[in-house]
Design an enzyme around this catalytic site. Structure first.
Site, PDB file in Angstrom:
ATOM      1  N   CYS A   1     -14.073   4.165 -28.131  1.00  0.00           N
ATOM      2  CA  CYS A   1     -15.398   4.752 -28.310  1.00  0.00           C
ATOM      3  C   CYS A   1     -16.068   4.880 -26.953  1.00  0.00           C
ATOM      4  O   CYS A   1     -16.951   4.083 -26.596  1.00  0.00           O
ATOM      5  CB  CYS A   1     -16.226   3.893 -29.245  1.00  0.00           C
ATOM      6  SG  CYS A   1     -15.546   3.936 -30.885  1.00  0.00           S
ATOM      7  N   GLU A   2     -15.627   5.847 -26.213  1.00  0.00           N
ATOM      8  CA  GLU A   2     -16.034   5.991 -24.820  1.00  0.00           C
ATOM      9  C   GLU A   2     -15.610   7.385 -24.388  1.00  0.00           C
ATOM     10  O   GLU A   2     -14.407   7.676 -24.367  1.00  0.00           O
ATOM     11  CB  GLU A   2     -15.257   4.921 -24.021  1.00  0.00           C
ATOM     12  CG  GLU A   2     -15.705   4.644 -22.647  1.00  0.00           C
ATOM     13  CD  GLU A   2     -16.734   3.521 -22.603  1.00  0.00           C
ATOM     14  OE1 GLU A   2     -17.653   3.672 -21.812  1.00  0.00           O
ATOM     15  OE2 GLU A   2     -16.618   2.529 -23.356  1.00  0.00           O
TER      16      GLU A   2
ATOM     17  N   GLY B   1       3.564  -3.538  -4.050  1.00  0.00           N
ATOM     18  CA  GLY B   1       3.339  -3.803  -5.474  1.00  0.00           C
ATOM     19  C   GLY B   1       3.658  -2.552  -6.272  1.00  0.00           C
ATOM     20  O   GLY B   1       4.685  -2.424  -6.912  1.00  0.00           O
ATOM     21  N   ARG B   2       2.748  -1.572  -6.140  1.00  0.00           N
ATOM     22  CA  ARG B   2       2.867  -0.311  -6.871  1.00  0.00           C
ATOM     23  C   ARG B   2       4.255   0.322  -6.703  1.00  0.00           C
ATOM     24  O   ARG B   2       4.876   0.750  -7.675  1.00  0.00           O
ATOM     25  CB  ARG B   2       1.807   0.653  -6.327  1.00  0.00           C
ATOM     26  CG  ARG B   2       1.648   1.926  -7.122  1.00  0.00           C
ATOM     27  CD  ARG B   2       0.784   2.942  -6.343  1.00  0.00           C
ATOM     28  NE  ARG B   2      -0.433   2.383  -5.820  1.00  0.00           N
ATOM     29  CZ  ARG B   2      -1.607   2.377  -6.461  1.00  0.00           C
ATOM     30  NH1 ARG B   2      -1.715   2.906  -7.650  1.00  0.00           N
ATOM     31  NH2 ARG B   2      -2.675   1.837  -5.904  1.00  0.00           N
TER      32      ARG B   2
ATOM     33  N   TYR C   1      -0.136  -1.381 -12.379  1.00  0.00           N
ATOM     34  CA  TYR C   1      -1.578  -1.377 -12.635  1.00  0.00           C
ATOM     35  C   TYR C   1      -1.943  -0.731 -13.972  1.00  0.00           C
ATOM     36  O   TYR C   1      -2.961  -0.056 -14.095  1.00  0.00           O
ATOM     37  CB  TYR C   1      -2.325  -0.698 -11.473  1.00  0.00           C
ATOM     38  CG  TYR C   1      -2.060  -1.355 -10.130  1.00  0.00           C
ATOM     39  CD1 TYR C   1      -2.438  -2.676  -9.916  1.00  0.00           C
ATOM     40  CD2 TYR C   1      -1.417  -0.682  -9.090  1.00  0.00           C
ATOM     41  CE1 TYR C   1      -2.190  -3.299  -8.693  1.00  0.00           C
ATOM     42  CE2 TYR C   1      -1.169  -1.296  -7.872  1.00  0.00           C
ATOM     43  CZ  TYR C   1      -1.558  -2.606  -7.690  1.00  0.00           C
ATOM     44  OH  TYR C   1      -1.312  -3.225  -6.492  1.00  0.00           O
TER      45      TYR C   1
ATOM     46  N   ARG D   1      -6.854   3.550 -15.523  1.00  0.00           N
ATOM     47  CA  ARG D   1      -6.894   4.110 -14.171  1.00  0.00           C
ATOM     48  C   ARG D   1      -7.664   5.443 -14.097  1.00  0.00           C
ATOM     49  O   ARG D   1      -8.203   5.775 -13.058  1.00  0.00           O
ATOM     50  CB  ARG D   1      -5.488   4.230 -13.579  1.00  0.00           C
ATOM     51  CG  ARG D   1      -4.845   2.857 -13.383  1.00  0.00           C
ATOM     52  CD  ARG D   1      -3.593   2.875 -12.518  1.00  0.00           C
ATOM     53  NE  ARG D   1      -3.893   3.160 -11.139  1.00  0.00           N
ATOM     54  CZ  ARG D   1      -3.742   4.319 -10.548  1.00  0.00           C
ATOM     55  NH1 ARG D   1      -3.276   5.344 -11.238  1.00  0.00           N
ATOM     56  NH2 ARG D   1      -4.052   4.493  -9.291  1.00  0.00           N
TER      57      ARG D   1
ATOM     58  N   GLY E   1       0.768  -1.237   0.000  1.00  0.00           N
ATOM     59  CA  GLY E   1       0.000   0.000   0.000  1.00  0.00           C
ATOM     60  C   GLY E   1       0.798   1.286   0.000  1.00  0.00           C
ATOM     61  O   GLY E   1       0.227   2.367   0.149  1.00  0.00           O
TER      62      GLY E   1
ATOM     63  N   TYR F   1     -10.622   5.350 -11.602  1.00  0.00           N
ATOM     64  CA  TYR F   1     -10.387   6.087 -10.339  1.00  0.00           C
ATOM     65  C   TYR F   1     -10.194   7.590 -10.533  1.00  0.00           C
ATOM     66  O   TYR F   1      -9.781   8.271  -9.604  1.00  0.00           O
ATOM     67  CB  TYR F   1      -9.124   5.573  -9.636  1.00  0.00           C
ATOM     68  CG  TYR F   1      -8.879   4.087  -9.693  1.00  0.00           C
ATOM     69  CD1 TYR F   1      -9.728   3.200  -9.034  1.00  0.00           C
ATOM     70  CD2 TYR F   1      -7.780   3.573 -10.384  1.00  0.00           C
ATOM     71  CE1 TYR F   1      -9.484   1.834  -9.073  1.00  0.00           C
ATOM     72  CE2 TYR F   1      -7.539   2.210 -10.420  1.00  0.00           C
ATOM     73  CZ  TYR F   1      -8.392   1.351  -9.773  1.00  0.00           C
ATOM     74  OH  TYR F   1      -8.152   0.006  -9.811  1.00  0.00           O
TER      75      TYR F   1
ATOM     76  N   GLU G   1       4.210  -6.514   1.526  1.00  0.00           N
ATOM     77  CA  GLU G   1       3.772  -6.853   0.157  1.00  0.00           C
ATOM     78  C   GLU G   1       3.664  -5.642  -0.748  1.00  0.00           C
ATOM     79  O   GLU G   1       2.577  -5.302  -1.221  1.00  0.00           O
ATOM     80  CB  GLU G   1       2.386  -7.510   0.218  1.00  0.00           C
ATOM     81  CG  GLU G   1       2.301  -8.735   1.062  1.00  0.00           C
ATOM     82  CD  GLU G   1       0.867  -9.189   1.261  1.00  0.00           C
ATOM     83  OE1 GLU G   1      -0.069  -8.389   1.092  1.00  0.00           O
ATOM     84  OE2 GLU G   1       0.688 -10.353   1.592  1.00  0.00           O
TER      85      GLU G   1
END
Ligand code: LLP
Length: 433
Positions: free
Chosen positions: A363-364, A294-295, A392, A332, A250, A336, A292
């Site tokens: 197309c969004e 990650g990022r 990510y 992302r 985290g 978010y 742990e």
């Protein structure tokens, strides 16, 4: 010239450069979009975790790389070389790790709803630990282990009630979570009692993970304190002595200048102090500590190269600069509303005097990389780099609109190594009948 990613500089051609590799040339050679990561930075980040456990906790611990951040064979090989373990969350991640020759005993299997097939596969492969999330999982693990005639080492995931997502954290915020056994309601206590009674399970420790992209030390210290007291309580109540304390990941990273990550050494120092203090207060043995990240291992090591296409100016409203990727390689923003920093790879030193919306090609309407981004004036055909996309991004990429996924490239000492090649149209048809 300083960039939010330390591994970048400007070369004699005035181009953005990573580890001796001219990123404009990389774009020409490999095409865009492309993810490019600096291998030395990834290794440096791994070492920061491994070394901090040595320095502040006598080496009595293990750093796991949370491989959901960027899962590919190259990464599992790299972190195995750096002496880390890996947090895996699916049969697919286990399979990828093992295919890369990663040692099964250093895999920790997480998730809130591991399927029967995944559990059986993990147990047969001999993963080091299964981090059991709930009662159903414990029952399933016990049954499968019994059928296979093995005893499975299990860490139980606890929800300690620390909500690190609010600015000043609050203690009960996380009760409403799909993960883990809740401490406050007594669920955690019950589950530990149940696990202790199971024949084919050995409870080796407890786990918690309080959130992601966290910039404060205090919630981590509080979680460590709560977890240590929980270890002591469970020893008194159920005679279960947890030897391992997994404190999750985290740790925040820099996406923009506003972000202020904590120093990992400082984190380990603070958490070690808390763990040692509570161990003395409650007279329990010092646990083996697991972290742990990650990022923070990969995010700031990586960027994405794109080519600018359409530029649409809406006077008085905004300018859309569209690139040849978008939510398919970086979902992302749409998920978010995350913020990023972008820079021209061809002209990184130019004045950042335009404010744009960097848009994707799907197309969004929500397919953006970011709004109100300050960058130099861009032209069609220009190569831009979106920074801090090492985590990510590739791991959450999709084939929406049947867009092939970009390659993952590693820059090291002036050379580019392909970790994942670019997907082709044929690749996307492999499962079509
Ligand atoms: N351990 C557990 C049990 C986790 O659930 C996670 C992340 C980690 C470790 C690693 O956390 P990190 O150090 O990377 O913050 N897709 C989101 C992030 C989801 C994180 C999920 N769990 C994003 O793009 O921001």
């Amino acid at each position: 010239m300083q960039f939010i990613m330390d591994c970048l500089n400007v070369n004699e051609k005035g181009h953005l450069q990573m580890s001796g590799c001219d990123l404009v040339e990389v774009a020409e050679r490999f095409g865009t979009p492309a993810y490019v990561l600096d291998e030395a930075t990834v290794r440096k980040n791994c070492r920061a975790y491994v070394d901090s456990i040595k320095k502040y906790y006598g080496g009595n611990g293990l750093a796991l790389y949370a491989s959901k951040a960027l899962s590919c064979k190259y990464m599992y090989r790299l972190i195995a070389e750096e002496g880390m373990g890996a947090d895996v969350v699916s049969g697919g991640e286990i399979y990828t790790a093992l295919s890369a020759g990663f040692p099964a005993e250093r895999l920790y299997f997480h998730g809130n709803n591991k399927t029967l097939d995944e559990l059986e596969y993990a147990i047969k492969c001999g993963v080091g630990r299964i981090v059991a999330d709930n009662r159903t999982e414990l029952e399933r693990i016990n049954k499968i282990a019994g059928e296979l005639g093995v005893c499975v080492k299990v860490i139980i995931r606890i929800t300690p009630g620390v909500d690190a997502h609010t600015h000043s954290f609050i203690k009960t915020g996380q009760i409403d979570s799909k993960f883990g056994a809740i401490l406050e309601t007594g669920e955690a206590d019950e589950i530990v009692g149940l696990a202790a009674s199971m024949e084919n399970i050995e409870v080796t420790g407890f786990h918690c993970h309080i959130g992601s992209q966290i910039f404060e030390l205090a919630p981590f210290e509080l979680a460590a304190e709560i977890m240590m007291n929980f270890i002591a309580d469970m020893r008194e109540k159920h005679g279960v002595t947890a030897r391992e304390l997994d404190l999750g990941g985290g740790f925040g990273i820099k996406y923009t200048e506003k972000d202020t990550p904590i120093d990992y050494g400082e984190y380990m120092h603070a958490v070690s102090k808390t763990v040692k203090r509570v161990a003395a207060e409650r007279d329990i043995p010092l646990p083996f500590i697991i972290v742990e990240p990650g990022r923070s291992v990969v995010a700031e090591a990586g960027l994405t190269l794109y080519t600018v296409g359409t530029i649409k100016e809406i006077p008085g409203i905004r300018t859309y600069v569209s690139i040849d990727g978008g939510m398919t390689d970086n979902p992302r923003y749409i998920l978010y509303q995350s913020e990023y920093t972008a820079v021209s790879a061809e002209n990184p030193e130019a004045l950042r005097n335009s404010v744009i919306t960097l848009a994707g090609k799907c197309c969004e309407s929500g397919d953006l990389i970011g709004e109100n981004m300050e960058i130099s004036k861009l032209h069609t055909g220009e190569i831009v780099a979106v920074l801090s996309t090492g985590a990510y991004n590739y791991s959450m990429a999709s084939n929406y609109n049947r867009i092939p996924r970009p390659p993952v490239l590693f820059a090291a000492d002036g050379e580019i190594k392909t970790a994942v090649r670019r997907e082709t149209y044929e690749d996307m048809l492999i499962c079509d009948m």
